[in-house]
Design a protein around this motif. Structure first.
Motif, short mmCIF file in Angstrom:
data_model
loop_
_atom_site.label_atom_id
_atom_site.label_comp_id
_atom_site.label_asym_id
_atom_site.label_seq_id
_atom_site.Cartn_x
_atom_site.Cartn_y
_atom_site.Cartn_z
N LYS A 70 -3.89 -5.71 2.85
CA LYS A 70 -3.59 -4.38 2.42
C LYS A 70 -4.75 -3.61 1.79
O LYS A 70 -5.44 -2.62 2.00
CB LYS A 70 -2.33 -4.12 1.67
CG LYS A 70 -0.99 -4.14 2.06
CD LYS A 70 0.12 -4.13 1.49
CE LYS A 70 1.24 -4.29 2.03
NZ LYS A 70 2.43 -4.08 1.20
N TRP B 12 -3.78 5.51 -1.59
CA TRP B 12 -3.41 3.96 -1.56
C TRP B 12 -2.11 3.73 -2.00
O TRP B 12 -1.49 2.80 -1.54
CB TRP B 12 -4.27 3.45 -3.09
CG TRP B 12 -3.71 2.17 -3.40
CD1 TRP B 12 -2.99 1.76 -4.63
CD2 TRP B 12 -3.96 1.00 -2.57
NE1 TRP B 12 -2.74 0.56 -4.60
CE2 TRP B 12 -3.24 -0.07 -3.55
CE3 TRP B 12 -4.52 0.70 -1.57
CZ2 TRP B 12 -3.35 -1.42 -2.91
CZ3 TRP B 12 -4.38 -0.85 -0.99
CH2 TRP B 12 -3.96 -1.87 -1.71
N ARG C 160 -0.45 0.96 0.72
CA ARG C 160 0.14 -0.27 0.37
C ARG C 160 1.57 -0.32 0.84
O ARG C 160 1.87 -1.59 1.03
CB ARG C 160 -0.07 -0.51 -1.07
CG ARG C 160 0.84 0.26 -1.97
CD ARG C 160 0.71 -0.31 -3.43
NE ARG C 160 1.70 0.23 -4.29
CZ ARG C 160 1.73 0.13 -5.47
NH1 ARG C 160 1.16 -0.22 -6.25
NH2 ARG C 160 3.08 0.70 -5.90
#
Length: 85
Positions: free
Chosen positions: A59, A77, A81
């Motif tokens: 990731k 992010w 993720r």
């Protein structure tokens, strides 16, 4: 088991938006890269395999590659993720 070429052909066969398809290609490449790195760490450095670490690394590296190369300034992010493309 499928080959990398077969995996890329499968990805290519789906009708995704261009950006989404590039993201999927990047995740596939990051997965190959991180599997190779983890394999080397296990064989040459006697490290213990951790699936959680492998997934986190995939990731992180794929996010970094896409964020810096794909000109997706709005990429977040927290969303990445969770793989919620």
């Amino acid at each position: 088991m499928i080959s990398v070429v077969q995996l890329l052909e499968i990805i290519n066969s789906y009708k995704f938006q261009k950006n989404k398809k590039r993201a999927i290609y990047t995740v596939a490449a990051a997965t190959c890269w991180m599997l190779w790195k983890m394999r080397n760490e296990i064989i040459f450095k006697q490290k213990v395999f951790s699936l959680t670490k492998l997934i986190g690394d995939i990731k992180a590296i794929s996010y970094t590659w896409i964020k810096n190369r794909a000109e997706l300034g709005e990429l977040n992010w927290e969303i990445w993720r969770g793989f919620k493309l």
